[in-house]
Design an enzyme around this catalytic site. Structure first.
Site, short mmCIF file in Angstrom:
data_model
loop_
_atom_site.label_atom_id
_atom_site.label_comp_id
_atom_site.label_asym_id
_atom_site.label_seq_id
_atom_site.Cartn_x
_atom_site.Cartn_y
_atom_site.Cartn_z
N ASP A 1 2.90 -10.30 -6.30
CA ASP A 1 1.76 -10.94 -5.65
C ASP A 1 0.93 -11.75 -6.64
OD1 ASP A 1 2.77 -9.48 -3.60
OD2 ASP A 1 0.95 -8.35 -3.17
N ARG B 1 -11.71 1.42 -9.22
CA ARG B 1 -12.20 0.10 -8.84
C ARG B 1 -13.52 -0.30 -9.50
NH1 ARG B 1 -7.30 -0.13 -8.54
NH2 ARG B 1 -6.23 -0.27 -6.53
N ASP C 1 -9.39 -2.09 -0.73
CA ASP C 1 -9.71 -2.61 -2.06
C ASP C 1 -10.43 -3.95 -2.02
OD1 ASP C 1 -8.94 -0.52 -3.65
OD2 ASP C 1 -6.91 -1.26 -3.98
N SER D 1 4.98 0.84 -1.82
CA SER D 1 3.84 0.26 -2.53
C SER D 1 3.16 1.38 -3.29
CB SER D 1 2.86 -0.38 -1.52
OG SER D 1 1.69 -0.80 -2.18
#
Length: 413
Positions: free
Chosen positions: A18, A99, A128, A180
């Site tokens: 990505d 994060r 996210d 994933s």
């Protein structure tokens, strides 16, 4: 701010398919310089190998790899453990904890290189995107945020691979990708594949860090963990550095099949998702702190800590780390953790954690007081007055009801 006004953007870059495609896409669609930023949060050497070269080959002008492991542990994981946070009563927030430090470091790089925009590779369906953009709003509201997954028309792995091939950009990704995954030193999560159907049991390929409990050692392993004011300071009698010790404890507990979670959760954006999470060290540390709490916190304090943990988990999961509310809640957790000093012994066996011993200089438990024998602070006849006052409201209500139904008292039948 229009696309033409972006001069330099800092992209949160992983080296995967990505973000490899995002680099040239940003250059083509925003006519800007792209600076790659890679956060080392303990995802492993394999994930970071050659990442700078990949970024440059994709078209980035430069690549910054920043070691954030200590910040992750000291600034987020340790404070979060003190709150007892578990999202929906199960999840140790392994993805969410990373994060805040990643977003803060990305903003710092943007300031350093004079960027006027930030970019991320989060999809438009996940949590996210909210976590990163809420952090950017709090830390750098002047910077534009670009989310390619909400703009481009590349919707599949074959399309992304074809996009890179057309531009002569090398990529080692394959057409098919079963799962994933997201990893940091605290956990690894797995989604996709057979997990998309909740009726399917996870195959052995799902689990990365933990042994199948049935195949774990037949002999239990005992660990002694020492804490000072809610912070882990010792393992088996030896002082530890929390960052490296988490990796050690992941290996020890993972070998016994400890720390697995197969969960269907409620995402912030409104949909449900299924994930398999492995947090061996976290599971052990959480259990140990719970054991200490049972010794040193009175009932009201423990009840409040449980509520605080629930609310803090929701706050962290929802990406509200950089808020006054988080600061207030963290102060409360620090105060509650002050007496959490002591030692806990845990037994690891076939995927289970059992607390076998616990002690603290601040323990409120005393065998002298809990005994059935006479003691200096409590006599059994004291209980009569306590019970009468404790049940007073029920007694008054019953008397009123009896009076209301008794004809001789003037009430109605």
């Amino acid at each position: 701010m229009t696309k033409q006004q972006v001069n330099k953007v800092v992209l949160a870059y992983s080296g995967g398919l990505d973000t490899s495609a995002i680099v040239p896409w940003l250059k083509e669609n925003y006519n800007c310089e792209v600076v790659a930023f890679v956060a080392d949060v303990g995802q492993g050497a394999d994930e970071l190998a050659g990442v700078e070269e990949k970024a440059i080959a994709s078209g980035a002008s430069s690549c910054y790899v920043v070691d954030l492991k200590a910040q992750l542990v000291n600034d987020v994981i340790v404070p979060t453990l003190k709150t007892g946070a578990l999202y929906e009563g199960q999840y140790l927030l392994g993805t969410a904890v990373a994060r805040p430090v990643i977003a803060a470091a990305q903003v710092e790089i943007a300031r350093k290189v004079g960027a006027d925009a930030l970019a991320h590779g989060c999809t438009g369906k996940g949590n996210d995107q909210v976590r990163f953009e809420a952090a950017f709003a709090a830390l750098a509201p002047d910077l534009q945020v670009i989310a390619p997954w909400r703009e481009w028309h590349l919707t599949s792995r074959p399309q992304l691979l074809a996009y890179l091939e057309e531009r002569g950009i090398p990529c080692s990704a394959s057409i098919t990708k079963i799962y994933s995954r997201d990893a940091n030193l605290w956990h690894i999560s797995t989604e996709g594949g057979e997990l998309e159907d909740p009726w399917n049991a996870p195959s052995s390929q799902v689990w990365c860090w933990t042994t199948e409990p049935e195949q774990a050692p037949d002999t239990a392993e005992h660990l002694s963990l020492s804490f000072h004011q809610g912070e882990w300071v010792g393992l088996n009698g030896e002082a530890i550095d929390p960052v490296s010790a988490i990796d050690t404890l992941n290996q020890i507990a993972g070998a016994h099949g400890v720390g697995r979670l197969d969960m269907v959760e409620n995402r912030l954006v409104g949909m449900k998702s299924r994930g398999c999470y492995e947090t061996p060290a976290g599971a052990v540390l959480y259990a140990a702190l719970q054991g200490l709490e049972s010794l040193v916190l009175d009932r009201s304090s423990q009840d409040y800590r449980i509520r605080l943990g629930h609310e803090f988990a929701q706050l962290l999961y929802d990406g509200r780390w950089f808020t006054p509310l988080r600061e207030v809640m963290q102060v409360a957790a620090e105060k509650l953790a002050e007496p959490l000093t002591g030692e806990v012994v845990l037994k690891l066996y076939k995927g289970q954690i059992t607390l076998t011993q616990k002690q603290s200089p601040n323990s409120l438990y005393s065998s002298a007081f809990a005994t059935f024998d006479e003691d200096d602070v409590y006599h059994q006849h004291h209980a009569e007055g306590f019970i009468r006052l404790y049940s007073l409201a029920s007694r008054i209500r019953a008397l009123q009801q009896a009076s209301a139904t008794d004809p001789q008292s003037g009430g109605t039948s």
